[in-house]
Design a protein around this motif. Structure first.
Motif, PDB file in Angstrom:
ATOM      1  N   PHE A 129       0.832  -1.205   0.000  1.00 30.87           N
ATOM      2  CA  PHE A 129       0.000   0.000   0.000  1.00 30.87           C
ATOM      3  C   PHE A 129       0.860   1.247   0.000  1.00 30.87           C
ATOM      4  O   PHE A 129       1.777   1.400   0.821  1.00 30.87           O
ATOM      5  N   GLU A 130       0.586   2.176  -0.932  1.00 29.10           N
ATOM      6  CA  GLU A 130       1.267   3.471  -1.006  1.00 29.10           C
ATOM      7  C   GLU A 130       0.186   4.530  -1.142  1.00 29.10           C
ATOM      8  O   GLU A 130      -0.571   4.535  -2.105  1.00 29.10           O
ATOM      9  N   LEU A 131       0.095   5.425  -0.163  1.00 30.39           N
ATOM     10  CA  LEU A 131      -1.056   6.320  -0.052  1.00 30.39           C
ATOM     11  C   LEU A 131      -1.257   7.191  -1.290  1.00 30.39           C
ATOM     12  O   LEU A 131      -2.366   7.285  -1.809  1.00 30.39           O
ATOM     13  N   SER A 132      -0.213   7.865  -1.765  1.00 25.95           N
ATOM     14  CA  SER A 132      -0.381   8.772  -2.896  1.00 25.95           C
ATOM     15  C   SER A 132      -0.806   8.036  -4.154  1.00 25.95           C
ATOM     16  O   SER A 132      -1.644   8.523  -4.923  1.00 25.95           O
ATOM     17  N   THR A 133      -0.253   6.840  -4.370  1.00 21.23           N
ATOM     18  CA  THR A 133      -0.631   6.047  -5.547  1.00 21.23           C
ATOM     19  C   THR A 133      -2.084   5.609  -5.450  1.00 21.23           C
ATOM     20  O   THR A 133      -2.849   5.691  -6.419  1.00 21.23           O
ATOM     21  N   HIS A 134      -2.480   5.140  -4.260  1.00 23.26           N
ATOM     22  CA  HIS A 134      -3.874   4.718  -4.070  1.00 23.26           C
ATOM     23  C   HIS A 134      -4.826   5.884  -4.290  1.00 23.26           C
ATOM     24  O   HIS A 134      -5.863   5.724  -4.946  1.00 23.26           O
ATOM     25  N   TRP A 135      -4.492   7.052  -3.747  1.00 19.20           N
ATOM     26  CA  TRP A 135      -5.399   8.196  -3.856  1.00 19.20           C
ATOM     27  C   TRP A 135      -5.563   8.645  -5.310  1.00 19.20           C
ATOM     28  O   TRP A 135      -6.664   8.974  -5.743  1.00 19.20           O
ATOM     29  N   ALA A 136      -4.461   8.662  -6.058  1.00 15.85           N
ATOM     30  CA  ALA A 136      -4.544   9.056  -7.464  1.00 15.85           C
ATOM     31  C   ALA A 136      -5.449   8.107  -8.237  1.00 15.85           C
ATOM     32  O   ALA A 136      -6.276   8.532  -9.052  1.00 15.85           O
ATOM     33  N   ARG A 137      -5.299   6.821  -7.969  1.00 12.59           N
ATOM     34  CA  ARG A 137      -6.134   5.820  -8.658  1.00 12.59           C
ATOM     35  C   ARG A 137      -7.595   5.939  -8.217  1.00 12.59           C
ATOM     36  O   ARG A 137      -8.514   5.858  -9.043  1.00 12.59           O
ATOM     37  N   ALA A 138      -7.815   6.171  -6.931  1.00 14.41           N
ATOM     38  CA  ALA A 138      -9.180   6.293  -6.414  1.00 14.41           C
ATOM     39  C   ALA A 138      -9.874   7.524  -6.997  1.00 14.41           C
ATOM     40  O   ALA A 138     -11.069   7.472  -7.319  1.00 14.41           O
ATOM     41  N   GLN A 139      -9.131   8.628  -7.143  1.00  9.67           N
ATOM     42  CA  GLN A 139      -9.716   9.830  -7.736  1.00  9.67           C
ATOM     43  C   GLN A 139     -10.159   9.578  -9.173  1.00  9.67           C
ATOM     44  O   GLN A 139     -11.239   9.999  -9.592  1.00  9.67           O
ATOM     45  N   GLU A 140      -9.303   8.895  -9.918  1.00 12.18           N
ATOM     46  CA  GLU A 140      -9.641   8.605 -11.314  1.00 12.18           C
ATOM     47  C   GLU A 140     -10.858   7.692 -11.398  1.00 12.18           C
ATOM     48  O   GLU A 140     -11.760   7.916 -12.213  1.00 12.18           O
ATOM     49  N   ASP A 141     -10.893   6.669 -10.549  1.00 12.43           N
ATOM     50  CA  ASP A 141     -12.039   5.755 -10.550  1.00 12.43           C
ATOM     51  C   ASP A 141     -13.321   6.487 -10.159  1.00 12.43           C
ATOM     52  O   ASP A 141     -14.383   6.247 -10.749  1.00 12.43           O
ATOM     53  N   PHE A 142     -13.227   7.380  -9.169  1.00 12.29           N
ATOM     54  CA  PHE A 142     -14.411   8.124  -8.734  1.00 12.29           C
ATOM     55  C   PHE A 142     -14.909   9.041  -9.848  1.00 12.29           C
ATOM     56  O   PHE A 142     -16.118   9.124 -10.109  1.00 12.29           O
ATOM     57  N   ALA A 143     -13.970   9.726 -10.505  1.00 13.59           N
ATOM     58  CA  ALA A 143     -14.366  10.641 -11.579  1.00 13.59           C
ATOM     59  C   ALA A 143     -15.079   9.882 -12.694  1.00 13.59           C
ATOM     60  O   ALA A 143     -16.085  10.344 -13.243  1.00 13.59           O
TER      61      ALA A 143
END
Length: 326
Positions: free
Chosen positions: A215-229
């Motif tokens: 788990f890497e927070l910044s990588t997860h957040w970037a991917r989660a933002q894209e999925d949410f959008a």
């Protein structure tokens, strides 16, 4: 508490030279009388500190004196990473720690670099939240932060729409996005994001957990933002557009929708136009975006949306009349 304040007072004098007692009192959040008592305590401990009376006077160290108390504690080293976001540091309970860490860093710099760092702080300020927004109330943030530091499992009550649900979470990270805090946490096998302002209660349990190795927070957040959008793009229209106006898409549609439009682009037809798919969260929002492209786009499907924009165009022509009308 007093020992920490004495160190902070000493570092302020070392980095700034002469400082008035009222200025020190305001910065240390104590009374002027307490400042003078602290100065006496430093002097009794062998620190060459003295005060000069008068309008131009103040408290200062003997020229050339430098303390060796500039090593960062573990908490201060953590806080340095939030140096550009003092409000975020304060939210996480690191405001005072950050201020002390910054003083230690400045005290360790040679005079010429210290002056440059001070000038930057005077001239550059980061204000993360957007305009016309009140800070969101986050009464559980302190509990979440403590559990995050110590890998403690949480029991939270989370407001989801008009109902409140209970969740057992493994806190993996906190993200400050446009002034709003989000907790990234694992529930079972899933890693999800929870808006901290919607967490009504939070209790740290006696259970600890192991963080995922990958788990890497910044990588997860970037991917989660894209999925949410992408998940927000619920309606679509097939359109023809003049390629010369494709750049206008970025002015009227979300980045994820623009990416999808380019990915769906066809080869130019006989008129040089290309087909694309335009997406948005609702048909009225999609219609509004397409209208801003004017005569440079044509809706091909769905037929209901094509009929609606046709009706709008006819109504506008009727209101404004034809060219040459008085």
């Amino acid at each position: 508490m007093r020992a920490s304040r004495l160190v902070q007072l000493l570092l302020i004098l070392q980095t700034r030279g002469q400082v008035t007692a009222p200025e020190l009192a305001a910065e240390l959040e104590v009374s002027v009388r307490t400042v003078y008592r602290d100065v006496e305590a430093l002097s009794a401990a062998g620190v060459p500190v003295y005060s000069e009376p008068g309008r131009a006077g103040g408290i200062r160290l003997v020229d050339g004196y430098r303390t060796r108390l500039t090593g960062l504690t573990s908490d201060e080293a953590d806080a340095v990473l939030l140096a550009g976001l003092p409000d975020a540091a304060a939210d996480l309970g690191l405001g005072t720690v950050l201020a002390t860490a910054q003083l230690k860093v400045l005290a360790a710099l040679p005079p010429e670099l210290r002056g440059r760092a001070t000038r930057i702080a005077e001239r550059v300020h980061v204000d993360a939240p957007g305009w016309f927004r009140r800070p969101e109330q986050t009464p559980t943030l302190t509990t979440l932060t403590d559990a995050l530091w110590h890998d403690r499992r949480l029991l939270v009550r989370y407001r989801r729409g008009d109902r409140v649900v209970e969740r057992r979470l493994d806190p993996l990270g906190l993200v400050l996005k446009a002034g709003t805090w989000y907790l990234v946490a694992r529930q079972g096998a899933d890693i999800r994001s929870y808006r901290v302002g919607r967490i009504e209660t939070a209790h740290a349990l006696d259970e600890t957990f192991s963080r995922p190795d990958d788990f890497e927070l910044s990588t997860h957040w970037a991917r989660a933002q894209e999925d949410f959008a992408r998940s927000m793009l619920r309606v679509r229209a097939r359109c023809r557009i003049d390629p010369a106006h494709l750049r206008m898409l970025a002015l009227t549609f979300e980045p994820a929708a623009v990416t999808e439009a380019y990915e769906s682009m066809s080869e130019p037809d006989s008129e040089g136009w290309v087909e694309i798919v335009l997406a948005s969260e609702a048909y009225h929002v999609l219609l509004h975006g397409i209208l801003q492209l004017g005569e440079h786009v044509e809706i091909l499907a769905p037929p209901e949306l094509r009929a609606e924009i046709s009706a709008i165009a006819l109504a506008m022509a009727k209101r404004y009349g034809t060219v040459g009308d008085a």
